[in-house]
Design a protein around this motif. Structure first.
Motif, PDB file in Angstrom:
ATOM      1  N   THR A 199     -10.113  15.590   2.478  1.00  0.00           N
ATOM      2  CA  THR A 199      -9.572  14.724   3.518  1.00  0.00           C
ATOM      3  C   THR A 199      -8.478  13.846   2.911  1.00  0.00           C
ATOM      4  O   THR A 199      -8.331  13.780   1.676  1.00  0.00           O
ATOM      5  N   PRO A 200      -7.684  13.172   3.723  1.00  0.00           N
ATOM      6  CA  PRO A 200      -6.589  12.366   3.182  1.00  0.00           C
ATOM      7  C   PRO A 200      -7.023  11.319   2.160  1.00  0.00           C
ATOM      8  O   PRO A 200      -6.215  10.929   1.303  1.00  0.00           O
ATOM      9  N   ASP A 201      -8.279  10.888   2.201  1.00  0.00           N
ATOM     10  CA  ASP A 201      -8.726   9.897   1.214  1.00  0.00           C
ATOM     11  C   ASP A 201      -9.253  10.539  -0.068  1.00  0.00           C
ATOM     12  O   ASP A 201      -9.779   9.853  -0.951  1.00  0.00           O
ATOM     13  N   GLY A 202      -9.133  11.881  -0.188  1.00  0.00           N
ATOM     14  CA  GLY A 202      -9.530  12.568  -1.411  1.00  0.00           C
ATOM     15  C   GLY A 202     -10.973  13.013  -1.458  1.00  0.00           C
ATOM     16  O   GLY A 202     -11.452  13.431  -2.516  1.00  0.00           O
ATOM     17  N   THR A 203     -11.681  12.989  -0.336  1.00  0.00           N
ATOM     18  CA  THR A 203     -13.081  13.413  -0.303  1.00  0.00           C
ATOM     19  C   THR A 203     -13.182  14.918  -0.084  1.00  0.00           C
ATOM     20  O   THR A 203     -12.679  15.438   0.919  1.00  0.00           O
ATOM     21  N   PRO A 204     -13.821  15.680  -1.008  1.00  0.00           N
ATOM     22  CA  PRO A 204     -14.003  17.122  -0.791  1.00  0.00           C
ATOM     23  C   PRO A 204     -14.959  17.371   0.374  1.00  0.00           C
ATOM     24  O   PRO A 204     -16.056  16.822   0.415  1.00  0.00           O
ATOM     25  N   VAL A 205     -14.527  18.184   1.335  1.00  0.00           N
ATOM     26  CA  VAL A 205     -15.344  18.454   2.521  1.00  0.00           C
ATOM     27  C   VAL A 205     -15.633  19.937   2.717  1.00  0.00           C
ATOM     28  O   VAL A 205     -16.441  20.305   3.566  1.00  0.00           O
ATOM     29  N   SER A 206     -14.980  20.799   1.950  1.00  0.00           N
ATOM     30  CA  SER A 206     -15.224  22.231   2.056  1.00  0.00           C
ATOM     31  C   SER A 206     -14.803  22.890   0.748  1.00  0.00           C
ATOM     32  O   SER A 206     -14.014  22.332  -0.016  1.00  0.00           O
ATOM     33  N   LEU A 207     -15.337  24.083   0.526  1.00  0.00           N
ATOM     34  CA  LEU A 207     -15.162  24.769  -0.747  1.00  0.00           C
ATOM     35  C   LEU A 207     -14.924  26.254  -0.501  1.00  0.00           C
ATOM     36  O   LEU A 207     -15.565  26.853   0.358  1.00  0.00           O
ATOM     37  N   ALA A 208     -14.006  26.828  -1.263  1.00  0.00           N
ATOM     38  CA  ALA A 208     -13.863  28.285  -1.297  1.00  0.00           C
ATOM     39  C   ALA A 208     -13.668  28.724  -2.736  1.00  0.00           C
ATOM     40  O   ALA A 208     -12.952  28.071  -3.501  1.00  0.00           O
TER      41      ALA A 208
END
Length: 285
Positions: A199-208
């Protein structure tokens, strides 16, 4: 050792000398033996507990028609496409040699005929564990609009977050694996490159993730978004990022597996340009 045209060996180099050209001739159909033999060659059998691996090559008139691999007596059998007659001959030979087969994974037709052959020769009933669909990327169609944020390659400093997301993925798909700092190197997750969607604040929300390229093929695996964050376009965005990177790296084929029973994920990947190529099945005995 030879019987019924099946050549069995415990030597991976011997196996690949006989079957490597055959496997590379159809990399999409032969994705699993290509992937696992590349892992064993790159990192060694001991890392995966595969010191007792057995490989088989079906040869007739000096031509390879099929292969199998079994990484250990506790692990399942992986097969390239077989006819019912070929499956029966293999089952008979494995039984005669005292090899155990706790499960089978292959294209749906092969898995079914081997499961039936194994029942005839051993009396063991089979249970369908999962049906999958292998997709190959045609023309990449990025999602529109992209969710807010960006894709970012995962770095060493991200290891704890990476392992946490891989644990979530494994739990979701029912994969019995321990993922922590001590076991990471011996899991199938360790040899991949990964991308986070942030997200724009640098939080990882998904992975591939993406497996290393082999025979011009890259497999996207896994793709995972925690349940609380789904439905926001993150999985599509990060899959598009990884797929684009694979093409930029020179991949001729980019593929991924989906759970055939999950209409949401199947629809998502088809919107991105992935086309179904073969149905896959795994049976437990």
């Amino acid at each position: 050792m030879r019987s019924d045209d099946w050549y069995l060996t415990e030597d991976i180099d011997d196996f690949l000398a006989r079957a490597g050209e055959f496997l590379r001739s159809r990399p999409v159909a032969h994705i699993m033996p290509l992937t696992w033999t590349a892992r064993l060659r790159a990192r060694g059998a001991a890392v995966y507990g595969a010191e007792d691996a057995v490989f088989g090559v079906l040869e007739r008139a000096a031509e390879v028609h099929a292969v199998f691999y079994r990484l250990s007596p506790r692990r399942g059998l992986g097969l390239t496409p077989l006819t019912a007659e070929q499956a029966d001959a293999l089952a008979a030979q494995l039984v005669a040699l005292g090899h155990s087969v706790p499960s089978i994974s292959a294209d749906e037709g092969t898995a079914a005929v081997f499961a039936e052959a194994w029942r005839r020769h051993t009396g063991a009933a089979s249970r369908l564990r999962v049906r999958l669909c292998l997709h190959r990327l045609g023309t990449l169609v990025p999602p529109e609009p992209f969710p807010a944020g960006r894709g970012r390659p995962v770095e060493e400093r991200d290891r704890e977050q990476l392992m946490d997301l891989c644990r979530g993925f494994a739990a979701d798909v029912g994969e019995a694996v321990t993922i922590d700092a001590g076991t990471w190197a011996g899991t199938r997750f360790a040899d991949k490159s990964y991308t986070f969607w942030e997200t724009p604040d640098g939080t990882p929300v998904s992975l591939a993730g993406a497996n290393p390229m082999v025979a011009g093929l890259v497999q996207v695996d896994p793709v995972y978004t925690p349940a609380r964050l789904r439905g926001r376009g993150y999985a599509g965005a990060v899959t598009a990022e990884v797929s684009r990177a694979a093409l930029a790296a020179g991949a001729e084929h980019v593929v991924l597996f989906t759970d055939a029973a999950n209409p949401t994920s199947n629809a998502l990947y088809r919107r991105l340009g992935y086309v179904p190529v073969v149905d896959w099945a795994a049976y437990d005995f």
